[in-house]
Design an enzyme around this catalytic site. Structure first.
Site, PDB file in Angstrom:
ATOM      1  N   GLU A 429       0.827  -1.213   0.000  1.00 57.61           N
ATOM      2  CA  GLU A 429       0.000   0.000   0.000  1.00 57.61           C
ATOM      3  C   GLU A 429       0.861   1.264   0.000  1.00 57.61           C
ATOM      4  O   GLU A 429       0.723   2.154   0.830  1.00 57.61           O
ATOM      5  CB  GLU A 429      -0.947  -0.009   1.207  1.00 57.61           C
ATOM      6  CG  GLU A 429      -1.900  -1.180   1.178  1.00 57.61           C
ATOM      7  CD  GLU A 429      -3.016  -1.104   2.211  1.00 57.61           C
ATOM      8  OE1 GLU A 429      -2.997  -0.196   3.061  1.00 57.61           O
ATOM      9  OE2 GLU A 429      -3.905  -1.964   2.164  1.00 57.61           O
ATOM     10  N   GLU A 506      -4.252  -8.936   0.134  1.00 64.77           N
ATOM     11  CA  GLU A 506      -4.722  -8.730   1.508  1.00 64.77           C
ATOM     12  C   GLU A 506      -6.237  -8.649   1.488  1.00 64.77           C
ATOM     13  O   GLU A 506      -6.805  -7.966   0.631  1.00 64.77           O
ATOM     14  CB  GLU A 506      -4.106  -7.443   2.063  1.00 64.77           C
ATOM     15  CG  GLU A 506      -4.096  -7.371   3.564  1.00 64.77           C
ATOM     16  CD  GLU A 506      -3.304  -6.147   4.057  1.00 64.77           C
ATOM     17  OE1 GLU A 506      -2.142  -5.965   3.653  1.00 64.77           O
ATOM     18  OE2 GLU A 506      -3.893  -5.390   4.844  1.00 64.77           O
TER      19      GLU A 506
HETATM   20  C1  GAL Z   1      -4.071  -2.725   5.558  1.00 66.87           C
HETATM   21  C2  GAL Z   1      -2.585  -2.683   5.766  1.00 66.87           C
HETATM   22  C3  GAL Z   1      -2.169  -3.587   6.905  1.00 66.87           C
HETATM   23  C4  GAL Z   1      -3.038  -3.341   8.090  1.00 66.87           C
HETATM   24  C5  GAL Z   1      -4.467  -3.567   7.720  1.00 66.87           C
HETATM   25  C6  GAL Z   1      -5.397  -3.437   8.886  1.00 66.87           C
HETATM   26  O1  GAL Z   1      -4.522  -1.708   4.759  1.00 66.87           O
HETATM   27  O2  GAL Z   1      -1.930  -3.099   4.605  1.00 66.87           O
HETATM   28  O3  GAL Z   1      -0.829  -3.339   7.237  1.00 66.87           O
HETATM   29  O4  GAL Z   1      -2.848  -2.047   8.532  1.00 66.87           O
HETATM   30  O5  GAL Z   1      -4.805  -2.629   6.736  1.00 66.87           O
HETATM   31  O6  GAL Z   1      -6.723  -3.550   8.480  1.00 66.87           O
END
Ligand code: GAL
Length: 817
Positions: A429, A506
């Site tokens: 991100e 993710e």
């Molecule tokens: C994502 C991020 C992770 C964590 C997660 C929590 O956007 O890549 O590191 O922060 O959110 O929901």
């Protein structure tokens, strides 16, 4: 179609050139890499700064003596005032010094002596006998210093001093730990031999009959004189049998030379998720009959590919990536590397059916990758969470310009022989995704990776799903694109990013507290949380979140929604759920005292939350039937009873023997549920296939606490001071039912050769210290971690709670020679 079965073109060219020069030789036993010695024991440590502490004669008599790996943050007390904030785990940072006196080891005489640090968080500076060796800002990089020019001769003690500065905070969005939290080794080597991370083994051509093994070998010559060498490469199989060997004469005229050695392994056993077979490549550098250097690399023989439409395949077998993201902390043990603690995490995840890990968002401990190699996990190895644009005030963006090339190159060079690693990720991100600097930096980073390894694709975890706004994708150099969240956009990804293999890097970010249940209407208040709102309003006063799969961060979704979206999108190679385990820090949606995350499928102590069984029912062929919640409610309550199941057509629920009907998963749901007016007694679920019972599960109303049940994950451990036994502690009633709301303070002691290493209960807002010999149970359970000493014997772990009989469990400690 993008194929990554390695560097076929140049591989065969080299084969043609070298086969003529390589002579096969007979080898019988697996030699050992004998030049590395662990350098963890007997360091001195002082929290706080002292500009004179690098001086060899500095008086450190009062300093604490400890063994590495060591994380001083985990020893601290939780406080809202620590500058890391609760996102960083509400634990202290600061500056610390380590010193160690040592004599030059016997095996170093007449050789070079190096020190290898696997990782120091962060801004480490190192001195040997008062000479400055250098600084390393990034806390996740492994690095080496040459001690040779500054060493005293044997008999005269040397002093190594390390300053660690983790004072500028926040520098991380999660708990980092502080100190020399990974292993340290001394390496004694002849000035002529294989360079650091200089052996790269590839297997560009694999058939059932043969695998071509090529080792790209960088040889170093620090003598200043040309050297006439014989270099032998031998490959050993997983039984320790030599399966091939070649030798070649080589004139090493300069300080560095490159040699490609190749041989064919007959009837290769492929490395896979189910059968992670490993080979060893042993390089022996000789002058006449004298062995100058011996270097051992472990590798696997496997090929994989990412297809634009067809997902991922391993050794030609289509394989979905059933992955989870993991941060590096080990819960109550903090960031201090412990092999067994990491192994336990992987075992728990494997039993759930996971076959892949995204190491988020930084280079891992090398032991973690070794375990992934051994257990058959596919790994996304990720370098950075930010580039030049920051995410927290003092994070790596400050060091990016000066260090990114070195850090990224070192990561690839260190990790490129691990068969588990299938993707290099250049970032998570990253904010440069949204402006044109993203194009140049992406190209720069991809070039760095490719200059060290062309056998694996390069990826990044992106969030922008519109090509025109995504400058990292516009660089047109990423081989495979990962997308975080945005599951509603999945269907348009193949057209927005044509020609690129895709996966869900993710997903989910659902929020749960183990063993805590609320009706769905009570959890709806969590949903509206938005970017404008840092913490949920009107949350629970005890900082819990219901463990039904109802609640997610506003950018995420429930587990079922996320997995269902990926499951049906066959153009995605798979997914990585955020996260496998709860981790320290980032306790969305609550402020302090919440200090660890709610995202895990498994809690911080390693106890699965209920949704673990949803994944197990989807990702394994083992029969699964899991019902929840507990059955201790109040008269008048209507309780939603959920069941996760597989290998069956339907599940019937009975309350005190009375059928409440059968249910089947419908409309894409991955569970079944009943609303049950509570009455004390027993709920029972029966799963059936074609009318035949597959499994039965019961939950009983528990009576008052009657005793403590201790269950060690292993009753025999190695007496090496590092192995661990994880003992689950449950408060049970007189029938053996878990008392689901028990919050009893349990005191632990160990009789015999072992000690309590740490305690936990998985409660995200507990402010009890981890380094203690007592813990309150949370929702009926807690954990005590037992560390053996170095003597054989049986340790009796005793648990004591007021009003209950003591419970004990024996753990055998065995010295392995
Ligand atoms: C994502 C991020 C992770 C964590 C997660 C929590 O956007 O890549 O590191 O922060 O959110 O929901």
């Amino acid at each position: 179609m993008t194929s990554y079965n390695a560097i076929i073109t140049w591989g065969w060219l080299v084969a043609v050139v070298l086969t003529a020069n390589c002579r096969p030789v007979g080898v019988t036993a697996v030699p050992k890499d004998d030049d590395r010695t662990e350098f963890n024991v007997g360091w001195k440590f002082q929290l706080g700064d002292d500009s004179l502490a690098m001086a060899p004669g500095y008086d450190d008599a009062d300093w604490r003596v400890l063994d590495l790996p060591h994380d001083w943050s985990i020893e601290g007390s939780f406080s809202a005032d620590h500058p890391a904030g609760n996102a960083g785990g509400a634990l202290p940072g600061g500056i610390g010094w380590y010193r160690k006196r040592f004599d030059v080891p016997e095996n170093a005489e007449g050789r070079m002596l190096y020190i290898d640090f696997d990782g120091i968080y962060r801004n480490s500076e190192v001195w040997i006998n008062g000479h400055y060796l250098g600084k390393r800002p990034y806390g996740y990089s492994a690095f080496r210093y040459d001690l040779t020019p500054y060493l005293f001769s044997r008999g005269e003690p040397n002093v190594i001093a390390v300053r660690v500065d983790n004072s500028a905070q926040p520098n991380s969005r999660w708990y980092s730990g502080s100190g020399i939290y990974r292993n340290v080794h001394l390496v004694a080597r002849h000035p002529v031999g294989v360079a650091h991370w200089g052996a790269f083994v590839t297997t560009p051509r694999i058939t059932d009959e043969h695998a071509l093994v090529i080792q790209h070998t960088e040889l170093e010559n620090l003598t200043g004189e040309p050297q006439q060498l014989t270099v032998v490469l031998s490959v050993f199989d997983n039984q320790g049998q030599a399966v091939g060997s070649v030798e070649r004469d080589f004139q090493l005229a300069d300080s560095m030379g490159v040699l490609d050695l190749l041989l064919e392994v007959p009837n290769p056993k492929r490395w896979s998720v189910d059968s992670p077979v490993l080979y060893h490549a042993v390089t022996t550098v000789k002058q006449g009959n004298k062995v100058l250097d011996r270097h051992v690399e472990r590798f696997g023989i496997r090929e994989f590919r990412f297809d634009v439409q067809g997902g991922f395949s391993l050794n030609g077998v289509p394989t979905r990536l059933h992955g989870v993201c993991m941060h590096h902390d080990l819960g109550a043990l903090g960031a201090a590397v412990n092999r067994r603690a990491m192994e336990r995490q992987l075992e728990i995840l494997r039993t759930m059916g996971a076959n892949a890990i995204r190491i988020s968002h930084n280079p891992p401990a090398k032991e973690f990758l070794e375990l992934c190699d051994e257990k058959g996990f596919l790994v996304v190895n990720e370098a950075f969470d930010m580039w030049r644009k920051r995410k927290t005030k003092f994070d790596y963006h400050i060091d990016f310009d000066a260090w990114h090339e070195r850090d990224l190159r070192d990561l690839v060079r260190r990790d490129r022989n691990h068969p588990s690693v299938i993707l290099w990720s250049i970032g998570n991100e990253i904010r440069e995704q949204f402006d044109s600097t993203g194009i140049t930096i992406t190209r720069d980073l991809v070039n760095i990776v490719k200059s060290e390894d062309t056998t694996r694709p390069v990826t990044a975890a992106l969030t922008e799903t519109e090509y025109g706004k995504n400058f990292i994708a516009q660089a047109e150099v990423l081989d495979v694109l990962g997308f975080n969240y945005k599951y509603a956009d999945y269907p348009r990804l193949p057209t927005s990013f044509p020609g690129r293999p895709l996966y869900a890097s993710e997903t989910t970010s659902a929020l749960q507290t183990r063993g805590h249940y609320e009706p769905e209407h009570d959890t709806l208040r969590f949903w509206p949380a938005s970017g404008a709102q840092k913490y949920v309003e009107n949350g629970n006063p005890d900082y819990t979140v219901s463990a039904y799969d109802h609640v997610a961060a506003y950018w995420g979704t429930r587990h079922e929604t996320a997995w269902s979206a990926v499951k049906s999108a066959d153009y995605l190679a798979g997914l990585f759920v955020w996260t496998g385990f709860d981790y320290l820090g980032e306790p969305v949606p609550y402020p302090f005292p919440a200090r660890s995350s709610y995202y895990g499928i498994v809690d911080l102590a390693g106890f699965p939350k209920d949704v673990y069984y949803m994944y197990q029912s989807e990702w394994t062929d083992e029969p699964v039937l899991h019902i929840f919640p507990h059955w201790n409610w109040n008269a008048g309550d209507t309780v939603a009873v959920w069941a996760y199941y597989n290998n069956a057509d339907e599940v019937e629920l009975l309350l005190n023997g009375k059928s409440l009907g059968s249910r089947r998963k419908e409309d894409g749901a991955l569970h079944v549920a009943w609303d049950v007016p509570f009455e004390p007694g027993q709920v029972k679920a029966i799963s059936r296939k074609s009318g035949q019972v597959v499994l039965e599960r019961t939950v009983n109303t528990a009576g008052p606490p009657a005793s403590i049940r201790l269950t060690a994950d292993r009753n025999t451990v190695r007496a090496d001071g590092q192995d661990l036994s994880f003992v689950t502690v449950e408060v049970i009633d007189k029938e053996g039912n878990l008392v689901p709301d028990a919050a009893l303070l349990i005191h632990f002691s160990v009789d015999g050769p072992g000690e309590v290493a740490a305690v936990d209960n998985g409660y995200q807002a507990s402010l009890e210290p981890f380094q203690d010999t007592k813990r309150k149970t949370f929702n009926g359970k807690c954990l005590v971690i037992i560390r053996p000493g170095t003597k054989s014997g049986v340790a009796t772990v005793r648990a004591h709670a007021e009003g209950l009989a003591d419970a004990t469990v024996g753990v055998k400690m065995i010295v392995k020679r």
